[in-house]
Every structure is written in structure tokens, then in C-alpha cells.
Motif scaffolding. Structure first.
Motif, PDB file in Angstrom:
ATOM      1  N   TYR A 177       1.731  12.034   9.926  1.00  0.00           N
ATOM      2  CA  TYR A 177       1.886  10.854   9.099  1.00  0.00           C
ATOM      3  C   TYR A 177       0.562  10.121   8.937  1.00  0.00           C
ATOM      4  O   TYR A 177      -0.197   9.968   9.900  1.00  0.00           O
ATOM      5  N   CYS A 178       0.331   9.668   7.748  1.00  0.00           N
ATOM      6  CA  CYS A 178      -0.795   8.795   7.455  1.00  0.00           C
ATOM      7  C   CYS A 178      -0.283   7.359   7.491  1.00  0.00           C
ATOM      8  O   CYS A 178       0.857   7.090   7.083  1.00  0.00           O
ATOM      9  N   ALA A 179      -1.117   6.439   7.966  1.00  0.00           N
ATOM     10  CA  ALA A 179      -0.700   5.052   8.057  1.00  0.00           C
ATOM     11  C   ALA A 179      -1.880   4.131   7.793  1.00  0.00           C
ATOM     12  O   ALA A 179      -3.034   4.502   8.019  1.00  0.00           O
ATOM     13  N   ALA A 180      -1.578   2.926   7.325  1.00  0.00           N
ATOM     14  CA  ALA A 180      -2.605   1.921   7.035  1.00  0.00           C
ATOM     15  C   ALA A 180      -2.358   0.675   7.880  1.00  0.00           C
ATOM     16  O   ALA A 180      -1.204   0.264   8.067  1.00  0.00           O
ATOM     17  N   LYS A 181      -3.449   0.089   8.362  1.00  0.00           N
ATOM     18  CA  LYS A 181      -3.358  -1.144   9.162  1.00  0.00           C
ATOM     19  C   LYS A 181      -4.155  -2.231   8.467  1.00  0.00           C
ATOM     20  O   LYS A 181      -5.305  -2.018   8.091  1.00  0.00           O
ATOM     21  N   VAL A 197       0.866  -1.176   0.000  1.00  0.00           N
ATOM     22  CA  VAL A 197       0.000   0.000   0.000  1.00  0.00           C
ATOM     23  C   VAL A 197       0.902   1.225   0.000  1.00  0.00           C
ATOM     24  O   VAL A 197       1.836   1.313   0.805  1.00  0.00           O
ATOM     25  N   GLN A 198       0.624   2.141  -0.894  1.00  0.00           N
ATOM     26  CA  GLN A 198       1.386   3.389  -0.942  1.00  0.00           C
ATOM     27  C   GLN A 198       0.499   4.515  -0.431  1.00  0.00           C
ATOM     28  O   GLN A 198      -0.677   4.610  -0.792  1.00  0.00           O
ATOM     29  N   LEU A 199       1.086   5.377   0.387  1.00  0.00           N
ATOM     30  CA  LEU A 199       0.349   6.477   1.005  1.00  0.00           C
ATOM     31  C   LEU A 199       1.064   7.789   0.741  1.00  0.00           C
ATOM     32  O   LEU A 199       2.287   7.889   0.952  1.00  0.00           O
ATOM     33  N   VAL A 200       0.304   8.787   0.313  1.00  0.00           N
ATOM     34  CA  VAL A 200       0.875  10.103   0.041  1.00  0.00           C
ATOM     35  C   VAL A 200       0.038  11.160   0.738  1.00  0.00           C
ATOM     36  O   VAL A 200      -1.149  11.315   0.443  1.00  0.00           O
ATOM     37  N   GLU A 201       0.674  11.878   1.681  1.00  0.00           N
ATOM     38  CA  GLU A 201      -0.021  12.940   2.415  1.00  0.00           C
ATOM     39  C   GLU A 201       0.151  14.272   1.704  1.00  0.00           C
ATOM     40  O   GLU A 201       1.146  14.502   1.007  1.00  0.00           O
ATOM     41  N   SER A 202      -0.799  15.149   1.936  1.00  0.00           N
ATOM     42  CA  SER A 202      -0.706  16.522   1.444  1.00  0.00           C
ATOM     43  C   SER A 202      -1.561  17.414   2.325  1.00  0.00           C
ATOM     44  O   SER A 202      -2.378  16.922   3.116  1.00  0.00           O
ATOM     45  N   GLY A 203      -1.357  18.719   2.180  1.00  0.00           N
ATOM     46  CA  GLY A 203      -2.198  19.669   2.897  1.00  0.00           C
ATOM     47  C   GLY A 203      -1.564  20.345   4.083  1.00  0.00           C
ATOM     48  O   GLY A 203      -2.191  21.198   4.713  1.00  0.00           O
TER      49      GLY A 203
END
Length: 121
Positions: free
Chosen positions: A95-99, A2-8
Motif C-alpha cells: 500500500y502507498c500512503a500519504a502523511k 489526496v488520491q493514490l493509485v499503486e501499480s507495478g
């Protein structure tokens, strides 16, 4: 994967608002929950909020309850963190994260690169 990209992220005055976004790609269907964490200079990373993909159940740290709101757009595979009434102590890298599996707390499996939020007094 899973790829995660934060912004804002950005600079805002105390009392202001920001909205963070986290776009997920890859095997997103295998994720159970998404979370936001933050780390301030010299401090350990801490949990901020989490949301489950299917039910949309939400969880918050006490320090942000009533000020922050987490939401998701399943069609866009995107999670948001609306931050209102920001305080200087909210300054951190977020940070954004996935479980992959329950529960929503504990070790998360995938992490984004982080986005800086700075709140000036």
C-alpha cells in the motif's frame, strides 16, 4: 483530499526485482511524506519505507534495508519502490500512503487500494 493509485505489482521469482509506482493526485502539495506499507495474509500491516516530498529524506524498515529503494518524482507527483533481491517473505499486498504533517512515522492520512506482490521460491 489526496488520491493514490499503486501499480507495478505481480508475480516474481525469489531473487528477482519489481518496481512499484504510486501516482498521487488532488491536494498533493499538502503532503509531507509518502510511505509504503505491506500486509501479508494473517499478519498486521507493517511499515516498509517512507520519503519526504521536500528534502527527499528516506527511511526503511530493517527487513528491507539494502534491498529496497524508495524515490520520488516531484514533477509527476509519483513515488516509487524499487524492490531487489526479493524473498518469499516479501509476499504481501503493498500500500502507498500519504502523511500530511511530520514526522514520517505514525498514522498516515490517505491510502491507496494496494497492489499484490507475490514472490515464488
Amino acid at each position: 483530499q489526496v488520491q493514490l493509485v499503486e501499480s507495478g505489482g505481480g508475480l516474481v521469482q525469489a531473487g528477482g526485482s519489481l518496481r512499484l509506482s504510486c501516482a498521487a493526485s488532488g491536494r498533493t502539495f499538502s503532503s509531507y511524506a509518502m510511505g509504503w506499507f505491506r500486509q501479508a495474509p494473517g499478519k498486521e500491516r507493517e511499515f516498509v519505507a517512507a520519503i519526504t516530498w521536500s528534502r527527499g529524506s528516506v527511511y526503511y524498515a530493517d527487513s528491507v534495508k539494502g534491498r529496497f529503494a524508495i524515490s520520488r518524482d516531484n514533477a509527476k507527483n509519483t513515488v516509487y519502490l524499487q524492490m531487489n533481491s526479493l524473498k518469499p517473505e516479501d509476499t504481501a499486498v503493498y500500500y502507498c500512503a500519504a502523511k500530511i504533517s511530520p514526522p514520517h512515522y505514525g498514522q498516515y492520512d490517505y491510502w491507496g487500494q494496494g497492489t499484490q506482490v507475490t514472490v515464488s521460491s
